[in-house]
Write an enzyme that holds these catalytic residues in place. Sequence first.
Site, PDB file in Angstrom:
ATOM      1  N   SER A   6     -14.344   9.059  -4.408  1.00  0.00           N
ATOM      2  CA  SER A   6     -13.793   8.094  -3.461  1.00  0.00           C
ATOM      3  C   SER A   6     -13.349   8.869  -2.230  1.00  0.00           C
ATOM      4  CB  SER A   6     -12.586   7.390  -4.080  1.00  0.00           C
ATOM      5  OG  SER A   6     -11.853   6.751  -3.050  1.00  0.00           O
ATOM      6  N   HIS A  31     -17.967   6.323  -3.045  1.00  0.00           N
ATOM      7  CA  HIS A  31     -17.150   5.108  -3.119  1.00  0.00           C
ATOM      8  C   HIS A  31     -16.330   5.026  -1.832  1.00  0.00           C
ATOM      9  CE1 HIS A  31     -14.613   2.299  -5.644  1.00  0.00           C
ATOM     10  NE2 HIS A  31     -13.640   2.711  -4.838  1.00  0.00           N
ATOM     11  N   ASP A  33     -13.479   2.849   0.178  1.00  0.00           N
ATOM     12  CA  ASP A  33     -12.410   1.864  -0.039  1.00  0.00           C
ATOM     13  C   ASP A  33     -12.086   1.119   1.255  1.00  0.00           C
ATOM     14  OD1 ASP A  33     -11.624   2.169  -2.798  1.00  0.00           O
ATOM     15  OD2 ASP A  33     -10.981   4.185  -2.251  1.00  0.00           O
ATOM     16  N   MET A  35      -9.764  -1.754   2.904  1.00  0.00           N
ATOM     17  CA  MET A  35      -8.510  -2.501   2.661  1.00  0.00           C
ATOM     18  C   MET A  35      -8.127  -3.257   3.930  1.00  0.00           C
ATOM     19  SD  MET A  35      -6.301   0.440   0.758  1.00  0.00           S
ATOM     20  CE  MET A  35      -7.033   1.545  -0.455  1.00  0.00           C
ATOM     21  N   HIS A  64     -16.071  -0.715  -1.908  1.00  0.00           N
ATOM     22  CA  HIS A  64     -15.045  -1.405  -2.695  1.00  0.00           C
ATOM     23  C   HIS A  64     -14.241  -2.270  -1.737  1.00  0.00           C
ATOM     24  CE1 HIS A  64     -11.334  -0.919  -5.562  1.00  0.00           C
ATOM     25  NE2 HIS A  64     -11.781  -2.158  -5.501  1.00  0.00           N
ATOM     26  N   MET A  66     -11.510  -4.389  -0.885  1.00  0.00           N
ATOM     27  CA  MET A  66     -10.168  -4.882  -1.247  1.00  0.00           C
ATOM     28  C   MET A  66      -9.680  -5.740  -0.091  1.00  0.00           C
ATOM     29  SD  MET A  66      -8.835  -1.363  -2.982  1.00  0.00           S
ATOM     30  CE  MET A  66      -9.981  -0.402  -2.029  1.00  0.00           C
ATOM     31  N   MET A 135      -9.795  -1.789 -12.582  1.00  0.00           N
ATOM     32  CA  MET A 135      -8.852  -0.945 -11.833  1.00  0.00           C
ATOM     33  C   MET A 135      -7.836  -0.359 -12.818  1.00  0.00           C
ATOM     34  SD  MET A 135      -9.809  -0.941  -8.716  1.00  0.00           S
ATOM     35  CE  MET A 135      -8.423   0.031  -8.090  1.00  0.00           C
ATOM     36  N   ASP A 173     -11.389   2.962 -11.741  1.00  0.00           N
ATOM     37  CA  ASP A 173     -10.986   3.457 -10.419  1.00  0.00           C
ATOM     38  C   ASP A 173      -9.469   3.501 -10.356  1.00  0.00           C
ATOM     39  OD1 ASP A 173     -10.766   4.059  -7.711  1.00  0.00           O
ATOM     40  OD2 ASP A 173     -11.392   2.063  -7.028  1.00  0.00           O
TER      41      ASP A 173
HETATM   42  C1  DX5 Z   1      -7.234   2.529  -4.828  1.00  0.00           C
HETATM   43  C2  DX5 Z   1      -8.675   2.812  -4.507  1.00  0.00           C
HETATM   44  C3  DX5 Z   1      -9.224   3.997  -5.187  1.00  0.00           C
HETATM   45  C4  DX5 Z   1      -8.604   5.298  -4.777  1.00  0.00           C
HETATM   46  C5  DX5 Z   1      -8.633   6.208  -5.968  1.00  0.00           C
HETATM   47  O1  DX5 Z   1      -6.861   1.327  -4.296  1.00  0.00           O
HETATM   48  O2  DX5 Z   1      -9.478   1.705  -4.852  1.00  0.00           O
HETATM   49  O3  DX5 Z   1     -10.649   4.081  -5.034  1.00  0.00           O
HETATM   50  O4  DX5 Z   1      -9.267   5.946  -3.734  1.00  0.00           O
HETATM   51  O5  DX5 Z   1      -7.917   7.323  -5.646  1.00  0.00           O
HETATM   52  P1  DX5 Z   1      -7.321   8.298  -6.749  1.00  0.00           P
HETATM   53  O6  DX5 Z   1      -8.492   8.868  -7.505  1.00  0.00           O
HETATM   54  O7  DX5 Z   1      -6.590   9.296  -5.941  1.00  0.00           O
HETATM   55  O8  DX5 Z   1      -6.418   7.464  -7.625  1.00  0.00           O
HETATM   56 ZN    ZN Z   2     -11.636   2.051  -4.878  1.00  0.00          ZN
END
Ligand code: DX5
Ligand code: ZN
Length: 224
Positions: A6, A31, A33, A35, A64, A66, A135, A173
């Site tokens: 990620s 991956h 992320d 948000m 991903h 979110m 998650m 994740d």
């Molecule tokens: C959290 C993300 C993850 C995050 C994981 O909301 O969806 O993908 O980057 O990071 P680590 O591996 O540091 O928990």
């Molecule tokens: Zn993620």
Amino acid sequence: MKIVPSILAADYLRLGEQVADAERGGAQRFHIDVMDGAFVPNYSLGIPIVEAMRRGTKLPLEVHLMIERPERYTESFIKAGGDLLILHQEATPQLHRAVQQVQAMGKAVGVGLNPGTPLNTIEDMVEDLDLLLLMTVNPGFGGQKFISSVLSKLQRARALLRERAPACELEVDGGVDMTTGPLAVAAGADVLVAGTCVFTHPGGPGAGVRALREACAQGTPSTL
Ligand code: DX5
Ligand code: ZN
């Protein structure tokens, strides 16, 4: 078992270099992320980073999402270079329609469940998914602690997929590291997303990917 770094935990000034290093270490895809400050209490990456990643690697990119009502943006993220879009069950009342939208554009699609969301909310659509994401933290931030109560949901998800969708990948994740990764694999995960433990590894992200793979190959620690 696949390891998917990620990039949320990457150093963005050196993103290309770090991605190439993770790739040499055996990363199977990346991956990204996204948000929106509404579905989760944080903002993060968006379309320009997906476009830059598309130029920077030949590996598949999973996005991903979110974000609330992800169906508004599936087309944009596919055009930017996403190969697999992960939508959250909690983010839209039109989940199956959103899944169909992604498939209609010829791309792979997954659904994510927050730690508090029951598995049975997607039980009747797993046949239509390429990936189920459980998650193991509440989404919004990297570097959080793995929530080990999700392990029993993982075992149930593995049993569900075995019965109804054997080709669907089961991904975790959040908080995945050399200790929790092997526990998730033992509970049935076949894809591990890992941010902090890959990108903060003292030997660099490639070494981080290798170390996580070796930890999982060695088997499960008896306690967390
Ligand atoms: C959290 C993300 C993850 C995050 C994981 O909301 O969806 O993908 O980057 O990071 P680590 O591996 O540091 O928990
Ligand atoms: Zn993620």
